[in-house]
Design an enzyme around this catalytic site. Structure first.
Site, PDB file in Angstrom:
ATOM      1  N   SER A   1       0.852  -1.198   0.000  1.00  0.00           N
ATOM      2  CA  SER A   1       0.000   0.000   0.000  1.00  0.00           C
ATOM      3  C   SER A   1       0.879   1.236   0.000  1.00  0.00           C
ATOM      4  CB  SER A   1      -0.896   0.014   1.240  1.00  0.00           C
ATOM      5  OG  SER A   1      -1.533   1.268   1.401  1.00  0.00           O
TER       6      SER A   1
ATOM      7  N   TYR B   1      -0.741  -0.354  10.684  1.00  0.00           N
ATOM      8  CA  TYR B   1      -0.993  -0.733   9.289  1.00  0.00           C
ATOM      9  C   TYR B   1       0.109  -0.220   8.374  1.00  0.00           C
ATOM     10  CZ  TYR B   1      -3.307  -1.012   4.742  1.00  0.00           C
ATOM     11  OH  TYR B   1      -3.607  -1.281   3.430  1.00  0.00           O
TER      12      TYR B   1
END
Length: 237
Positions: free
Chosen positions: A137, A150
């Site tokens: 990501s 995350y």
């Protein structure tokens, strides 16, 4: 003919990749779809082409013992030519609100299980070569206040992928990392609950990139972190 294993195939990017490849990559004769939700895995299967053989396996990647056991069953009867690590987990919270359990769960799913799955498959893949695609990501590329667990886990996957690309060259294994920007998935809803999913990138756009990487034209792109994102308002991804 080839066999492709896709984790996180029950929804979002993983589902889109499974569907795209089933229609576009005729050389893949078998798909192994892995996720926690068997009902959603079966829904993915129904959306795929009928041509390849498709098997589904329930695997909770937060449970590394279960991951290892299921992998043993899968690898006993299959030779994996293409591995796509797509499963992800997020429970966004600030530093002071992030619990040890949250941090560990995030890293277990997003990093630990990817390491374990990749290691076990490479034990066999090193004898014949193959391709590994890890979905990271853009959150792993810069500061994301409130997403520390995350973001750190996705940064780890980027470096893990780059390192594997060099380490596994001698075996003819190509390793790719894709870092999507804002993409309309259930995970994204947790990160930005007020965002209109129709206004951002769709999972099918990532699946298109994966399809290209699996083709011969993608052979020169291994060892890179491939960023896929919209150019508008990317400061808030």
């Amino acid at each position: 003919m080839k066999t492709c294993l896709i984790t996180g195939a029950s929804r979002g990017i993983g589902r889109a990749i499974a569907i795209e490849l089933s229609y576009k990559r005729g050389e893949i004769s078998k798909f192994i779809l892995v996720a926690r939700d068997i009902m959603e895995l079966e829904n993915t299967k129904r959306l795929m082409s009928l041509s390849p053989n498709i098997e589904t396996f329930v695997m909770d990647q937060a449970d590394l013992k279960q991951v290892e056991e299921q992998l043993g069953i899968i690898l006993e009867n299959n030779t994996i030519d293409i591995l796509i690590n797509c499963a992800g987990f997020v429970e966004p919270s600030s530093l002071l609100e992030t619990t040890v359990e949250n941090w560990e769960s995030t890293f277990t799913v997003n990093v630990g299980s990817v390491f374990l799955i990749t290691r076990e498959i490479v034990k066999k893949m090193k004898s014949y070569g193959g391709k590994i695609i890890n979905i990271s990501s853009t959150a792993g590329l810069g500061a994301r206040p409130g997403w520390s667990a995350y973001s750190a886990s996705k940064a780890a996957i980027i470096n893990f992928s780059l390192t594997l690309s060099e380490e596994l060259k001698e075996y003819g294994i190509k390793v790719y990392c894709i870092s999507p920007g804002r993409c309309a998935t259930d995970l994204r809803k947790k990160l930005a609950p007020d965002e209109d999913p129709a206004s951002i990138m769709q999972p099918e756009e990532i699946a298109y990139v994966v399809n290209n990487l699996i083709s011969k034209s993608g052979n020169s792109l291994d060892g890179q972190n491939i960023v896929v994102r919209q150019q508008i308002n990317e400061k808030i991804i």
